[in-house]
Motif scaffolding. Structure first.
Motif, PDB file in Angstrom:
ATOM      1  N   ASN A  32       0.828  -1.198   0.000  1.00 23.45           N
ATOM      2  CA  ASN A  32       0.000   0.000   0.000  1.00 23.45           C
ATOM      3  C   ASN A  32       0.867   1.254   0.000  1.00 23.45           C
ATOM      4  OD1 ASN A  32      -2.409   1.520   0.169  1.00 23.45           O
ATOM      5  ND2 ASN A  32      -2.134   1.753   2.366  1.00 23.45           N
ATOM      6  N   TRP A  33       0.544   2.192  -0.886  1.00 22.12           N
ATOM      7  CA  TRP A  33       1.228   3.472  -0.949  1.00 22.12           C
ATOM      8  C   TRP A  33       0.257   4.565  -0.508  1.00 22.12           C
ATOM      9  CZ3 TRP A  33       6.259   4.364  -3.204  1.00 22.12           C
ATOM     10  CH2 TRP A  33       6.887   3.196  -3.677  1.00 22.12           C
ATOM     11  N   THR A  34       0.735   5.471   0.309  1.00 19.74           N
ATOM     12  CA  THR A  34      -0.090   6.594   0.748  1.00 19.74           C
ATOM     13  C   THR A  34       0.368   7.853   0.031  1.00 19.74           C
ATOM     14  OG1 THR A  34      -0.367   5.616   2.949  1.00 19.74           O
ATOM     15  CG2 THR A  34      -0.820   7.970   2.728  1.00 19.74           C
ATOM     16  N   ASP A  35      -0.560   8.494  -0.677  1.00 15.24           N
ATOM     17  CA  ASP A  35      -0.239   9.738  -1.369  1.00 15.24           C
ATOM     18  C   ASP A  35      -0.268  10.891  -0.374  1.00 15.24           C
ATOM     19  OD1 ASP A  35       0.004   8.487  -3.858  1.00 15.24           O
ATOM     20  OD2 ASP A  35      -2.143   8.664  -4.249  1.00 15.24           O
ATOM     21  N   THR A  36       0.831  11.632  -0.328  1.00 16.02           N
ATOM     22  CA  THR A  36       0.944  12.729   0.624  1.00 16.02           C
ATOM     23  C   THR A  36       1.873  13.789   0.048  1.00 16.02           C
ATOM     24  OG1 THR A  36       1.463  13.257   2.930  1.00 16.02           O
ATOM     25  CG2 THR A  36       2.803  11.559   1.888  1.00 16.02           C
ATOM     26  N   THR A  37       2.381  14.679   0.893  1.00 20.61           N
ATOM     27  CA  THR A  37       3.363  15.679   0.479  1.00 20.61           C
ATOM     28  C   THR A  37       4.583  15.567   1.388  1.00 20.61           C
ATOM     29  OG1 THR A  37       2.390  17.366   1.912  1.00 20.61           O
ATOM     30  CG2 THR A  37       1.614  17.286  -0.372  1.00 20.61           C
ATOM     31  N   LEU A  38       5.697  16.114   0.941  1.00 24.93           N
ATOM     32  CA  LEU A  38       6.924  16.009   1.725  1.00 24.93           C
ATOM     33  C   LEU A  38       6.775  16.606   3.120  1.00 24.93           C
ATOM     34  CD1 LEU A  38       9.796  16.695  -0.857  1.00 24.93           C
ATOM     35  CD2 LEU A  38       9.515  14.651   0.563  1.00 24.93           C
ATOM     36  N   GLN A  39       6.060  17.730   3.244  1.00 22.57           N
ATOM     37  CA  GLN A  39       5.944  18.357   4.560  1.00 22.57           C
ATOM     38  C   GLN A  39       5.136  17.521   5.548  1.00 22.57           C
ATOM     39  OE1 GLN A  39       3.871  22.095   4.646  1.00 22.57           O
ATOM     40  NE2 GLN A  39       2.118  21.350   3.490  1.00 22.57           N
ATOM     41  N   GLN A  40       4.419  16.505   5.044  1.00 25.00           N
ATOM     42  CA  GLN A  40       3.669  15.622   5.931  1.00 25.00           C
ATOM     43  C   GLN A  40       4.526  14.480   6.472  1.00 25.00           C
ATOM     44  OE1 GLN A  40       0.500  16.286   6.909  1.00 25.00           O
ATOM     45  NE2 GLN A  40       0.728  18.170   5.711  1.00 25.00           N
TER      46      GLN A  40
END
Length: 211
Positions: A32-40
């Motif tokens: 499973n991959w979680t889509d997020t941003t670097l600051q998260q």
């Protein structure tokens, strides 16, 4: 000679292909991959607590020339605390450094610092510091931002005068990233480094043959 030099260029492309496959889920099948941003998943340019040190104390110092291109290797320098306690970037063990100024950024200058004196270090103001959260593996982040595709995008978002352009922190903060679990991040990094080790052996053989 031409064939050997061509193979050298092919090895560079191979490394980037490995990274592209790693972060697209093709190098290692994750659940499973979680889509997020670097600051998260990392802190960008966080505050670093500095222990009480005497001005005559020797501390870890990392100027930009000490960091190699597209490599985790760097040469740590030493400096007096009094000389670097003000006016330099501060970081601590396991932080990821990313060169933000041209042409260092385009050339792939970055590293993960470790075994620093007193656990902290000082370096060029032209570094962005990325401090990983508990669920984020530093090497996973390093290999993500060292991709040439990432750096090409960073170049397009630079600001400042010609010759003094820099990647703004906001580019890093809001850049999307897909993150698998921590054990899977480590497994992906292991795959990357095995592939890179093979490329290193080939590169050494080519260099010897050219010499």
């Amino acid at each position: 000679i031409q064939k050997l030099e061509h193979t050298q260029q092919a090895l560079i492309q191979y490394r980037q292909s490995v990274l592209q496959q790693a972060f697209s889920g093709k190098l290692y099948k994750t659940t499973n991959w979680t889509d997020t941003t670097l600051q998260q998943v990392v802190d960008i340019n966080p505050k670093t607590l500095i222990p009480k040190l005497a001005d005559t104390e020797s501390v870890s110092f990392l100027p930009m020339p000490s960091v190699q291109e597209e490599s985790l290797n760097y040469v740590e320098k030493k400096a007096l605390f009094s000389k670097v306690k003000k006016g330099y970037t501060k970081f601590h063990d396991n932080d990821v450094l990313f060169a933000k100024i041209t042409p260092c950024m385009e050339n792939g200058k970055g590293c993960i610092v470790h075994n620093l004196s007193h656990g902290i270090g000082f370096g060029s103001t032209e570094f962005h510091v990325l401090r990983c959260h508990k669920r984020t593996f530093p090497k996973f982040i390093y290999y993500f931002i060292i991709q040439r595709s990432f750096r090409a995008e960073a170049k397009n978002n630079m600001s400042g005068a010609v010759g003094q352009q820099r990647v703004p922190a906001d580019f890093l903060k809001f850049h999307p990233i897909s993150l698998p679990s921590l054990p899977e991040q480590k497994a992906i990094v292991e795959k990357i480094e095995k592939a890179f080790a093979c490329a290193d052996k080939a590169q050494a053989a080519i260099s010897a043959a050219l010499e």
